[in-house]
Design a protein around this motif. Structure first.
Motif, PDB file in Angstrom:
ATOM      1  N   ALA A  79     -52.347 -21.323  60.110  1.00  0.00           N
ATOM      2  CA  ALA A  79     -51.994 -21.316  58.819  1.00  0.00           C
ATOM      3  C   ALA A  79     -51.050 -20.180  58.551  1.00  0.00           C
ATOM      4  CB  ALA A  79     -53.156 -21.493  57.504  1.00  0.00           C
ATOM      5  N   LYS A  80     -51.549 -19.264  58.768  1.00  0.00           N
ATOM      6  CA  LYS A  80     -50.809 -17.838  58.505  1.00  0.00           C
ATOM      7  C   LYS A  80     -49.325 -17.933  59.299  1.00  0.00           C
ATOM      8  CE  LYS A  80     -52.610 -13.890  57.495  1.00  0.00           C
ATOM      9  NZ  LYS A  80     -53.183 -12.527  57.643  1.00  0.00           N
ATOM     10  N   GLU A  81     -49.407 -18.344  60.533  1.00  0.00           N
ATOM     11  CA  GLU A  81     -47.895 -18.435  61.203  1.00  0.00           C
ATOM     12  C   GLU A  81     -47.056 -19.229  60.406  1.00  0.00           C
ATOM     13  OE1 GLU A  81     -49.523 -19.800  64.968  1.00  0.00           O
ATOM     14  OE2 GLU A  81     -49.913 -17.569  65.852  1.00  0.00           O
ATOM     15  N   LYS A  82     -47.895 -20.573  60.023  1.00  0.00           N
ATOM     16  CA  LYS A  82     -46.952 -21.527  59.461  1.00  0.00           C
ATOM     17  C   LYS A  82     -46.223 -20.882  58.289  1.00  0.00           C
ATOM     18  CE  LYS A  82     -48.959 -25.428  61.467  1.00  0.00           C
ATOM     19  NZ  LYS A  82     -49.879 -26.608  61.374  1.00  0.00           N
ATOM     20  N   ILE A 138     -52.187 -23.329  52.943  1.00  0.00           N
ATOM     21  CA  ILE A 138     -53.054 -22.346  52.442  1.00  0.00           C
ATOM     22  C   ILE A 138     -54.340 -22.814  52.552  1.00  0.00           C
ATOM     23  CG2 ILE A 138     -53.527 -21.134  50.529  1.00  0.00           C
ATOM     24  CD1 ILE A 138     -50.459 -21.413  49.780  1.00  0.00           C
ATOM     25  N   GLU A 139     -54.688 -24.273  52.134  1.00  0.00           N
ATOM     26  CA  GLU A 139     -56.258 -24.635  52.065  1.00  0.00           C
ATOM     27  C   GLU A 139     -56.759 -24.564  53.252  1.00  0.00           C
ATOM     28  OE1 GLU A 139     -55.877 -28.151  49.452  1.00  0.00           O
ATOM     29  OE2 GLU A 139     -56.155 -26.912  47.622  1.00  0.00           O
ATOM     30  N   GLU A 140     -55.982 -24.983  54.253  1.00  0.00           N
ATOM     31  CA  GLU A 140     -56.362 -24.933  55.882  1.00  0.00           C
ATOM     32  C   GLU A 140     -56.795 -23.516  56.132  1.00  0.00           C
ATOM     33  OE1 GLU A 140     -53.367 -26.981  58.082  1.00  0.00           O
ATOM     34  OE2 GLU A 140     -53.633 -28.902  57.280  1.00  0.00           O
ATOM     35  N   GLY A 141     -55.635 -22.733  55.821  1.00  0.00           N
ATOM     36  CA  GLY A 141     -55.921 -21.188  56.252  1.00  0.00           C
ATOM     37  C   GLY A 141     -57.366 -20.516  55.540  1.00  0.00           C
ATOM     38  N   LYS A 145     -60.954 -19.567  57.748  1.00  0.00           N
ATOM     39  CA  LYS A 145     -61.232 -18.284  57.508  1.00  0.00           C
ATOM     40  C   LYS A 145     -60.189 -17.272  57.678  1.00  0.00           C
ATOM     41  CE  LYS A 145     -66.172 -19.162  57.924  1.00  0.00           C
ATOM     42  NZ  LYS A 145     -66.272 -19.989  56.768  1.00  0.00           N
ATOM     43  N   GLU A 146     -58.766 -17.823  57.728  1.00  0.00           N
ATOM     44  CA  GLU A 146     -57.551 -16.937  58.011  1.00  0.00           C
ATOM     45  C   GLU A 146     -57.435 -16.409  56.780  1.00  0.00           C
ATOM     46  OE1 GLU A 146     -54.422 -18.812  59.965  1.00  0.00           O
ATOM     47  OE2 GLU A 146     -55.461 -20.575  60.041  1.00  0.00           O
ATOM     48  N   PHE A 147     -57.523 -16.879  55.585  1.00  0.00           N
ATOM     49  CA  PHE A 147     -57.402 -16.188  54.236  1.00  0.00           C
ATOM     50  C   PHE A 147     -58.547 -15.886  53.456  1.00  0.00           C
ATOM     51  CE2 PHE A 147     -53.419 -19.268  54.587  1.00  0.00           C
ATOM     52  CZ  PHE A 147     -52.687 -18.109  55.307  1.00  0.00           C
ATOM     53  N   LYS A 148     -58.541 -15.143  52.615  1.00  0.00           N
ATOM     54  CA  LYS A 148     -59.881 -14.980  51.706  1.00  0.00           C
ATOM     55  C   LYS A 148     -59.813 -16.083  50.743  1.00  0.00           C
ATOM     56  CE  LYS A 148     -57.755 -10.226  51.163  1.00  0.00           C
ATOM     57  NZ  LYS A 148     -56.946  -9.371  50.299  1.00  0.00           N
ATOM     58  N   THR A 149     -61.247 -16.358  50.299  1.00  0.00           N
ATOM     59  CA  THR A 149     -61.525 -17.450  49.880  1.00  0.00           C
ATOM     60  C   THR A 149     -61.217 -17.751  48.274  1.00  0.00           C
ATOM     61  OG1 THR A 149     -63.816 -16.308  49.182  1.00  0.00           O
ATOM     62  CG2 THR A 149     -63.702 -17.767  51.212  1.00  0.00           C
TER      63      THR A 149
END
Length: 194
Positions: A79-82, A138-141, A145-149
């Motif tokens: 997700a971050k890469e996207k 973003i929700e996938e991230g 656990k790529e992004f903070k909850t």
């Protein structure tokens, strides 16, 4: 594809850069006939009016933009890469299909805001679709656990769209592409801290 469908596609393809650069109000029937080499009768034999051409052109330009983004997305898995595709490659995506005129969403949104309700609806739908795609990423991230909850996906998506479109507007208005680059660097930092 029938001859009529080929002719419609030809008119759309040839006039897409003109509408993107000059807008609905600035594009004349003479511009359309000059770009296509067709007569006014041929144009209006395939489209009811200029409004119908403009709506078809917007859809065509939006599809080109979405296709270019999808090609870049396909090169990435996280997700971050996207999300970083926008910060790192949007200028490339933006310039490839639209060498003249800039972003069709921005151009149409600004021009049609108070003047053309049907084009405004198309531009609004494009922004909402873009927002929804970003929210999904973003929700996938967050789920991966790529992004903070506590990331607010809708807020972040709208902020990213505003940074991209605002960056394009500022760079074009001031004639300095570096302004867009600076804004994209800020967006990249924002994404890196999620």
């Amino acid at each position: 594809m029938s001859k009529a469908e080929r002719t419609r596609a030809f008119i759309i393809e040839r006039t897409a850069p003109i509408f993107n650069k000059k807008g609905f109000a600035g594009t004349s029937l003479n511009d359309i006939t000059a770009a296509t080499g067709l007569t006014k009768g041929s144009i209006y034999g395939n489209f009811a009016n200029k409004d119908e051409v403009a709506l078809a052109v917007f859809d065509y330009n939006l599809n080109k933009l979405n296709t270019a983004v999808a090609i870049e997305f396909a090169k990435h898995t996280t997700a971050k890469e996207k999300l970083l595709v926008y910060a790192e490659n949007y200028e490339k995506i933006f310039n490839l299909p639209f060498t003249e005129g800039g972003c069709p969403i921005l151009n149409t949104a600004i021009e049609a805001d108070d003047t053309h309700p049907d084009l405004k609806k198309r531009a609004a739908a494009a922004v909402l679709s873009w927002k929804n795609k970003l929210v999904q990423i973003i929700e996938e991230g967050v789920a991966n656990k790529e992004f903070k909850t506590d990331v607010n996906a809708a807020e972040l998506a709208l902020s990213m769209i505003a940074m991209i479109e605002g960056g394009i507007m500022i760079a074009k208005l001031l004639g300095n592409a570096n302004h867009f680059v600076v804004i994209m660097q800020s967006m990249k930092k924002m994404i890196q801290t999620l």
